[in-house]
Write an enzyme that holds these catalytic residues in place. Structure first.
Site, PDB file in Angstrom:
ATOM      1  N   SER A  63      40.502  45.609  38.007  1.00  0.00           N
ATOM      2  CA  SER A  63      41.677  45.627  39.448  1.00  0.00           C
ATOM      3  C   SER A  63      42.092  43.890  39.390  1.00  0.00           C
ATOM      4  O   SER A  63      41.503  43.690  38.176  1.00  0.00           O
ATOM      5  CB  SER A  63      40.520  45.431  40.578  1.00  0.00           C
ATOM      6  OG  SER A  63      39.453  44.790  41.085  1.00  0.00           O
ATOM      7  N   LYS A  64      42.592  43.315  40.264  1.00  0.00           N
ATOM      8  CA  LYS A  64      42.971  42.018  40.663  1.00  0.00           C
ATOM      9  C   LYS A  64      41.461  40.830  40.125  1.00  0.00           C
ATOM     10  O   LYS A  64      41.596  40.327  39.387  1.00  0.00           O
ATOM     11  CB  LYS A  64      43.377  41.618  41.541  1.00  0.00           C
ATOM     12  CG  LYS A  64      45.021  42.053  41.564  1.00  0.00           C
ATOM     13  CD  LYS A  64      45.415  41.227  42.731  1.00  0.00           C
ATOM     14  CE  LYS A  64      46.906  42.097  42.808  1.00  0.00           C
ATOM     15  NZ  LYS A  64      47.087  43.454  43.665  1.00  0.00           N
ATOM     16  N   ARG A  65      40.250  41.148  40.288  1.00  0.00           N
ATOM     17  CA  ARG A  65      38.993  40.929  39.964  1.00  0.00           C
ATOM     18  C   ARG A  65      38.269  40.515  39.033  1.00  0.00           C
ATOM     19  O   ARG A  65      38.380  39.302  38.357  1.00  0.00           O
ATOM     20  CB  ARG A  65      37.965  41.575  41.571  1.00  0.00           C
ATOM     21  CG  ARG A  65      37.682  41.345  42.025  1.00  0.00           C
ATOM     22  CD  ARG A  65      37.252  42.275  42.586  1.00  0.00           C
ATOM     23  NE  ARG A  65      36.696  43.650  42.025  1.00  0.00           N
ATOM     24  CZ  ARG A  65      35.532  44.525  41.666  1.00  0.00           C
ATOM     25  NH1 ARG A  65      34.843  44.395  41.328  1.00  0.00           N
ATOM     26  NH2 ARG A  65      36.133  45.372  40.984  1.00  0.00           N
TER      27      ARG A  65
END
Ligand code: GLU
Length: 510
Positions: free
Chosen positions: A267-269
């Protein structure tokens, strides 16, 4: 031969009530159905690629369908970004882009058709009331709307609708088992007692995701639905809806999840994961395609490097893995390095210049001035670079007249013994002023100079490299000399000697 036998799987009894199967003589039609609520990210691009590969391998049709029904979260900019990402990857589509929002009347009328046939019912229970029941007793909530509708009766239900009371339409999930032979996971079954009667048309008359997808997949005659396995729980619902609408049921293939290096869903993390950001980092599209192909698929041997054409030939859903794939940035860069090496210097030239910014013209003039040297330069740097950005950064040293000196390099090879370094560089300056400017002649001359000074060649080559490139490492020093040409090489030697003279008092011994 039935479709299962065709995929090498054993036919299994007993047959389920609601099965999915596609006649094997049907021409393959697959689709990629992104929601334009964000950029094209790694997971979406991988889904698009696998659909594209399967279509190209089978001579089928690859459809692009933009699922823009969530108007609040979708935007034309995101649609454009997704299409640009696909074009960059070279994933050309045969039909579309279709927009899901254009089919909304059909979605609606098919939902109403199910209502008329008695396969769906009006639900007057407010979402708040249902949520409260769910909180208390999830099992009871599962069939609550159905029980309410039955208690109400058809006549009353119609009367309330006609009086203008808002209602949703729910599909009545029949009792039984839904089974399909997933092209990745094999036989997959769901007991329908665990599936709620799904809303197909909301109270505001908008169709839900499952209704829209089934309607569109039917209308577009999709024969194989390939998507991320986060959709697997939608599949029994969609199979039931296809059946209820009397449509042929497509086959399904659910692709494994992609995890970040920490084992959590990518994910964007985990930093930028949009395809666009890799383009910005200087990843080649063919390397990205190669990398994406290996996220959940393997050719069965250790082969890692594939061109697009090789992938089309080698790809097979039989070799898609069930287990999650891990995203590995180092591997992406390694693959990129390998694909860079396969590129001709001519094809890299525009990529390189595009990364020069305001100094582009100077760099271009220099490349034009000496086409042979330009080819050599790009080839040498190409084989050492991991990204196009690396390549551009390195080439600045050779194409521009100003460059940085790495302090570690000057510290080690000049300032440990500045007198010695000065002596070597002066001798090189004298010796290179008149010599044939070819690799062989330059090498002979540099070695002769080292001999004359009573040191090994390395002792003079190290300070020379720092003088010519400012760096600790570079391509072969004789090639570097050839690329720079005599005049610029001598200028850089002058510049280096001046620096050493100026700097030797101020730089402490290390
Ligand atoms: N629009 C859905 C998504 O982006 C895909 C639906 C599907 O492939 O069936 O997740």
């Amino acid at each position: 031969m039935g479709p299962r036998a065709a995929h090498g799987r054993v036919r299994r009894a007993p047959p389920a009530l609601f099965t999915a199967a596609t006649p094997s003589d049907m021409t393959l039609r697959v689709r990629f159905a992104p929601s334009p609520t964000g950029f094209l990210h790694v997971g979406g691009a991988r889904t698009a690629l696998f659909n594209w590969l399967e279509a190209r391998r089978e001579g089928g049709t690859f459809i692009l369908r933009v699922e823009d029904t969530d108007q609040a979260r979708s935007s034309p900019e995101m649609t454009r970004a997704i299409l640009d990402g696909m074009r960059w990857l070279g994933l050309d589509w045969d039909e579309g882009p279709y927009f899901q929002s254009e089919g909304i009347d059909r979605h609606r009328s098919q939902a109403l058709e199910l209502l008329e046939k008695g396969l769906a019912y009006r639900d007057f229970v407010s979402p708040e009331a249902l949520a409260a029941i769910r909180e208390e007793d999830p099992d009871r909530a599962l069939r609550h709307p159905r029980r309410q509708a039955e208690a109400l009766g058809e006549e009353e239900s119609r009367a309330r609708a006609e009086a203008g009371e808002p209602f949703a339409i729910r599909f009545r999930v029949p009792d039984g088992v839904v089974e399909w032979n997933d092209r990745v996971h094999g036989e997959t079954r769901f007991d329908t007692r665990e599936i709620e009667d799904l809303v197909i048309l909301r109270a505001d008359s908008t169709p839900t995701y499952n209704m829209a997808v089934v309607s569109d997949d039917g209308a577009m005659r999709v024969t194989l639905v390939m998507r991320g396995d986060d959709h697997i729980s939608n599949t029994p619902k969609q199979i039931l809806l296809h059946r209820a609408l009397g449509q042929p049921v497509p086959e399904f293939a659910h692709l494994p999840m992609i995890l970040g290096p920490d084992g959590k869903r990518l994910s964007k993390r985990h930093g930028a994961t949009s395809v666009e950001s890799y383009e910005g980092e200087g990843i080649l599209p063919e390397a990205m395609v190669n990398f994406l192909a290996l996220l959940g698929w393997s050719a069965g041997d250790d082969e890692q490097i594939f061109t697009r054409e090789e992938l089309v030939r080698a790809f097979s859903l039989d070799r898609v893995l069930k287990k999650s794939a891990v995203f590995d940035q180092t591997k992406l860069e390694w693959l990129n390095g390998r694909h860079l090496t396969a590129r001709s210097p001519e094809s890299l030239r525009p990529e390189l210049l595009a990364r020069f910014g305001p100094e582009r013209e100077v760099a271009e003039a220099r490349l034009d001035q000496d086409p042979e040297g330009a080819r050599l330069l790009i080839t040498l740097l190409r084989d050492r670079a991991r990204t196009l950005n690396d390549l551009a950064t390195q080439s600045r040293i050779y194409l521009l007249d100003t460059f940085e000196y790495d302090e570690k390099a000057t510290g080690k090879h000049w300032f440990r013994d500045p007198e010695m370094a000065l002596g070597h560089l002066q001798a090189l300056h004298n010796g290179l002023a008149e010599v044939d400017w070819t690799e062989e002649a330059l090498e002979a001359r540099v070695r002769a100079i080292a001999d004359a000074r009573g040191v090994g060649a390395g002792k003079v080559i190290h300070p020379l490299r720092v003088a010519l490139t400012g760096q600790m490492a570079s391509p072969g020093i004789f090639e570097v000399l050839v690329i720079l040409g005599r005049e610029r090489a001598l200028q850089r030697l002058d510049g280096a000697m001046e620096r050493i003279r100026k700097g030797k008092q101020t730089i402490p011994e290390s």
